[in-house]
Write a protein that holds these residues in place. Structure first.
Motif, PDB file in Angstrom:
ATOM      1  N   SER A 150      57.681 -25.260  40.462  1.00 53.42           N
ATOM      2  CA  SER A 150      59.061 -25.612  40.080  1.00 53.42           C
ATOM      3  C   SER A 150      58.929 -26.763  39.141  1.00 53.42           C
ATOM      4  O   SER A 150      57.974 -27.627  39.227  1.00 53.42           O
ATOM      5  N   ASP A 151      59.814 -26.817  38.258  1.00 54.88           N
ATOM      6  CA  ASP A 151      59.754 -27.782  36.975  1.00 54.88           C
ATOM      7  C   ASP A 151      60.792 -28.973  37.168  1.00 54.88           C
ATOM      8  O   ASP A 151      60.392 -30.021  37.047  1.00 54.88           O
ATOM      9  N   ASP A 152      61.912 -28.306  37.820  1.00 50.53           N
ATOM     10  CA  ASP A 152      63.092 -29.518  37.686  1.00 50.53           C
ATOM     11  C   ASP A 152      64.235 -29.076  38.685  1.00 50.53           C
ATOM     12  O   ASP A 152      65.160 -28.310  38.326  1.00 50.53           O
ATOM     13  N   SER A 153      63.978 -29.301  39.922  1.00 54.64           N
ATOM     14  CA  SER A 153      64.854 -28.971  40.918  1.00 54.64           C
ATOM     15  C   SER A 153      64.886 -29.406  42.295  1.00 54.64           C
ATOM     16  O   SER A 153      63.563 -29.975  42.819  1.00 54.64           O
ATOM     17  N   THR A 154      65.781 -29.835  42.986  1.00 58.37           N
ATOM     18  CA  THR A 154      65.672 -30.275  44.409  1.00 58.37           C
ATOM     19  C   THR A 154      65.282 -29.065  45.351  1.00 58.37           C
ATOM     20  O   THR A 154      65.682 -27.765  45.203  1.00 58.37           O
ATOM     21  N   ARG A 175      62.275 -21.736  37.172  1.00 54.91           N
ATOM     22  CA  ARG A 175      62.363 -22.757  36.070  1.00 54.91           C
ATOM     23  C   ARG A 175      63.822 -23.142  35.731  1.00 54.91           C
ATOM     24  O   ARG A 175      64.723 -22.339  35.983  1.00 54.91           O
ATOM     25  N   GLU A 198      55.761 -29.615  42.147  1.00 62.16           N
ATOM     26  CA  GLU A 198      57.230 -29.790  41.685  1.00 62.16           C
ATOM     27  C   GLU A 198      57.107 -31.065  40.586  1.00 62.16           C
ATOM     28  O   GLU A 198      56.407 -31.647  40.621  1.00 62.16           O
ATOM     29  N   ASP A 239      59.749 -32.400  38.521  1.00 65.68           N
ATOM     30  CA  ASP A 239      60.685 -33.537  38.718  1.00 65.68           C
ATOM     31  C   ASP A 239      61.789 -33.005  39.718  1.00 65.68           C
ATOM     32  O   ASP A 239      62.593 -32.272  39.397  1.00 65.68           O
ATOM     33  N   GLY A 240      61.725 -33.856  40.954  1.00 66.95           N
ATOM     34  CA  GLY A 240      62.576 -33.380  41.876  1.00 66.95           C
ATOM     35  C   GLY A 240      62.170 -33.725  43.288  1.00 66.95           C
ATOM     36  O   GLY A 240      60.866 -33.963  43.478  1.00 66.95           O
ATOM     37  N   THR A 244      54.574 -33.654  43.598  1.00 63.30           N
ATOM     38  CA  THR A 244      55.356 -33.919  42.724  1.00 63.30           C
ATOM     39  C   THR A 244      55.458 -35.116  41.766  1.00 63.30           C
ATOM     40  O   THR A 244      54.704 -36.117  42.148  1.00 63.30           O
ATOM     41  N   ASP A 262      57.629 -36.802  40.053  1.00 60.13           N
ATOM     42  CA  ASP A 262      58.596 -37.777  40.293  1.00 60.13           C
ATOM     43  C   ASP A 262      59.782 -37.238  41.231  1.00 60.13           C
ATOM     44  O   ASP A 262      60.474 -36.186  40.852  1.00 60.13           O
TER      45      ASP A 262
END
Length: 262
Positions: A58-62, A106, A134, A136-137, A152, A154
């Motif tokens: 995953s690139d940007d998700s909770t 994505r 991950e 960012d998330g 992750t 961040d």
């Protein structure tokens, strides 16, 4: 006798109006961020998983990752929430796909005024070894009996109700685990580490560049190593160099506490 006056350059009314509208949009975008929780109609999809491993990319998700008994064998159930808008730029887009054992998530959201948020809940059948990558998330995981590895760039990580070997790394974020795993490795570049163990572990290795480290352990004798660049150290569990139960707690700047669980 003639006189000259400076010429005045008028700003076109239309250009001024557009500039003003963009300024208002920018102010609105910065004042209120998107929240995936506002999506009242999430999407659902089932993916087949090959073999006994799953990598969540995953690139940007909770992310919320759950080991579930109810899932059909070899099937991963994913629920997706998304809210997003782009005023100046391409429309936002979310995608999901499975190739082999890699689930790829994505979020594309870019432009002058871009405001997006995504959340995925991933239900994994028991018996699967899971690796989470991950960008960012934050990541929350629970219920795992098999090996679990989370990294992750961040974001915070929270793991509960798990018994399998656990490895957690984050570049920037806190780590919390309340588990009965016998082997735990937890590392963060910037953030606190808080570990609560429900069973006597064979190995706990915890490190942070900047933040406190707190480890709560069941009653037993441990071989404990601690290190801090700037902060106090409080170890209240019984200690012996010959113990097979190894605990390492290190921080560059912060307090270290190793205690018996209440």
């Amino acid at each position: 006798m003639s006189s000259s006056r400076p010429r005045r350059t008028a700003v076109p009314v239309r250009a001024a109006a557009v500039a003003g509208a963009v300024a208002v949009l920018l102010a609105g975008a910065t004042a209120c961020g998107a929240s995936a929780e506002d999506d009242s109609d999430p999407e659902h999809r089932t993916f087949p998983v090959a073999g006994g491993t799953l990598t969540v990319d995953s690139d940007d998700s909770t992310l919320e990752i759950i080991a579930a008994d109810s899932n059909a064998a070899g099937k991963v159930e994913v629920t997706r929430w998304f809210q997003g808008s782009v005023v100046v730029g391409s429309d936002p887009k979310v995608t999901w796909s499975m190739t082999g054992d890699r689930l790829k998530l994505r979020v594309k959201c870019s432009g002058m005024v871009a405001n997006c948020a995504a959340k995925h809940r991933i239900e994994v059948p028991r018996g699967i070894t899971v690796k989470v990558e991950e960008g960012d998330g934050s990541v929350r995981a629970r219920g795992f009996e098999d090996p679990l590895e989370i990294s992750t760039g961040d974001g915070s990580v929270d793991v509960t109700d798990s018994t399998g070997p656990l490895t957690v790394r984050t570049g920037d974020g806190s780590i919390h685990a309340d588990v009965t795993s016998r082997e735990i490795r937890a590392q963060t570049g910037d953030g606190s580490v808080d570990l609560a163990l429900g069973a006597v572990p064979d190995l706990v290795d915890s490190r942070t560049g900047d933040g406190s480290v707190t480890i709560a352990l069941p009653a037993a004798t441990y071989r404990v190593t601690t290190q801090t660049g700037d902060g106090s150290v409080n170890v209240s569990v019984p200690r012996a160099e010959s113990s097979a139960h190894v605990v390492n707690a290190r921080t560059g700047d912060g307090k270290v506490t190793v205690r018996t669980a209440n």
